[in-house]
Design a protein around this motif. Structure first.
Motif, mmCIF file in Angstrom:
data_model
loop_
_atom_site.group_PDB
_atom_site.id
_atom_site.type_symbol
_atom_site.label_atom_id
_atom_site.label_comp_id
_atom_site.label_asym_id
_atom_site.label_seq_id
_atom_site.Cartn_x
_atom_site.Cartn_y
_atom_site.Cartn_z
ATOM 1 N N GLU A 104 -36.358 -9.204 32.538
ATOM 2 C CA GLU A 104 -35.484 -10.303 32.949
ATOM 3 C C GLU A 104 -34.086 -9.794 33.291
ATOM 4 O O GLU A 104 -33.499 -10.204 34.296
ATOM 5 N N SER A 105 -33.561 -8.897 32.469
ATOM 6 C CA SER A 105 -32.208 -8.398 32.716
ATOM 7 C C SER A 105 -32.151 -7.593 34.009
ATOM 8 O O SER A 105 -31.186 -7.715 34.779
ATOM 9 N N LEU A 106 -33.169 -6.807 34.288
ATOM 10 C CA LEU A 106 -33.198 -6.053 35.545
ATOM 11 C C LEU A 106 -33.343 -6.976 36.748
ATOM 12 O O LEU A 106 -32.753 -6.728 37.809
ATOM 13 N N ILE A 107 -34.098 -8.040 36.594
ATOM 14 C CA ILE A 107 -34.213 -9.032 37.672
ATOM 15 C C ILE A 107 -32.849 -9.645 37.956
ATOM 16 O O ILE A 107 -32.454 -9.802 39.112
ATOM 17 N N TRP A 108 -32.117 -9.977 36.906
ATOM 18 C CA TRP A 108 -30.770 -10.544 37.093
ATOM 19 C C TRP A 108 -29.846 -9.560 37.801
ATOM 20 O O TRP A 108 -29.102 -9.935 38.708
ATOM 21 N N VAL A 109 -29.882 -8.294 37.389
ATOM 22 C CA VAL A 109 -29.023 -7.291 38.026
ATOM 23 C C VAL A 109 -29.401 -7.136 39.500
ATOM 24 O O VAL A 109 -28.529 -7.097 40.377
ATOM 25 N N ALA B 246 -28.902 -11.077 22.466
ATOM 26 C CA ALA B 246 -29.841 -10.077 22.985
ATOM 27 C C ALA B 246 -29.870 -10.095 24.510
ATOM 28 O O ALA B 246 -30.042 -9.053 25.145
ATOM 29 N N HIS B 247 -29.711 -11.276 25.105
ATOM 30 C CA HIS B 247 -29.656 -11.376 26.566
ATOM 31 C C HIS B 247 -28.432 -10.627 27.088
ATOM 32 O O HIS B 247 -28.524 -9.867 28.060
ATOM 33 N N GLU B 248 -27.294 -10.869 26.454
ATOM 34 C CA GLU B 248 -26.056 -10.204 26.874
ATOM 35 C C GLU B 248 -26.193 -8.690 26.745
ATOM 36 O O GLU B 248 -25.827 -7.945 27.662
ATOM 37 N N ALA B 249 -26.718 -8.224 25.635
ATOM 38 C CA ALA B 249 -26.879 -6.785 25.421
ATOM 39 C C ALA B 249 -27.836 -6.180 26.449
ATOM 40 O O ALA B 249 -27.581 -5.094 26.980
ATOM 41 N N ALA B 250 -28.918 -6.878 26.743
ATOM 42 C CA ALA B 250 -29.886 -6.378 27.727
ATOM 43 C C ALA B 250 -29.277 -6.345 29.124
ATOM 44 O O ALA B 250 -29.519 -5.409 29.893
ATOM 45 N N PHE B 251 -28.470 -7.352 29.453
ATOM 46 C CA PHE B 251 -27.817 -7.377 30.756
ATOM 47 C C PHE B 251 -26.839 -6.211 30.885
ATOM 48 O O PHE B 251 -26.825 -5.515 31.901
ATOM 49 N N VAL B 252 -26.049 -5.977 29.869
ATOM 50 C CA VAL B 252 -25.092 -4.864 29.884
ATOM 51 C C VAL B 252 -25.843 -3.538 30.039
ATOM 52 O O VAL B 252 -25.439 -2.666 30.817
ATOM 53 N N GLU B 253 -26.929 -3.380 29.326
ATOM 54 C CA GLU B 253 -27.715 -2.142 29.439
ATOM 55 C C GLU B 253 -28.328 -2.005 30.833
ATOM 56 O O GLU B 253 -28.394 -0.907 31.380
ATOM 57 N N HIS C 261 -28.418 0.712 36.064
ATOM 58 C CA HIS C 261 -28.220 0.691 37.514
ATOM 59 C C HIS C 261 -27.140 1.692 37.928
ATOM 60 O O HIS C 261 -27.296 2.424 38.910
ATOM 61 N N ARG C 262 -26.055 1.731 37.200
ATOM 62 C CA ARG C 262 -24.965 2.669 37.522
ATOM 63 C C ARG C 262 -25.413 4.123 37.395
ATOM 64 O O ARG C 262 -25.073 4.962 38.227
ATOM 65 N N ARG C 263 -26.201 4.434 36.354
ATOM 66 C CA ARG C 263 -26.698 5.808 36.187
ATOM 67 C C ARG C 263 -27.612 6.196 37.345
ATOM 68 O O ARG C 263 -27.500 7.295 37.890
ATOM 69 N N VAL C 264 -28.509 5.301 37.703
ATOM 70 C CA VAL C 264 -29.429 5.577 38.810
ATOM 71 C C VAL C 264 -28.644 5.769 40.105
ATOM 72 O O VAL C 264 -28.902 6.705 40.869
ATOM 73 N N ARG C 265 -27.667 4.906 40.358
ATOM 74 C CA ARG C 265 -26.862 5.019 41.576
ATOM 75 C C ARG C 265 -26.125 6.355 41.617
ATOM 76 O O ARG C 265 -26.094 7.024 42.653
#
Length: 75
Positions: free
Chosen positions: A16-21, A46-53, A58-62
């Motif tokens: 879910e968090s990756l979908i949001w990002v 937990a949603h907030e923590a997952a979104f931040v992660e 995404h930043r690391r991959v980029r």
């Protein structure tokens, strides 16, 4: 036991968090999406923590992709 063809599974929360990002960075993020994301993030720590992660991921991959695509000096 993981074999060479196995891939680690993502939890529903990670998915879910990756979908949001992805939606956020798609260029098609709407004000309604922003409101829904805000509600989702605020509904559970937990949603907030997952979104931040997911943002960190995404930043690391980029950064890795950018580094690989930069021209190398062959001298």
């Amino acid at each position: 036991m993981m074999t060479s063809t196995s891939t680690p599974s993502l939890s529903v929360l990670e998915q879910e968090s990756l979908i949001w990002v992805n939606r956020l960075l798609s260029g098609a993020f709407t004000p309604g999406d922003a409101e829904a994301l805000g509600r989702w993030r605020a509904s559970d720590a937990a949603h907030e923590a997952a979104f931040v992660e997911a943002i960190r991921f995404h930043r690391r991959v980029r950064r890795l992709l950018t580094a690989r695509l930069e021209p190398r000096d062959e001298t």
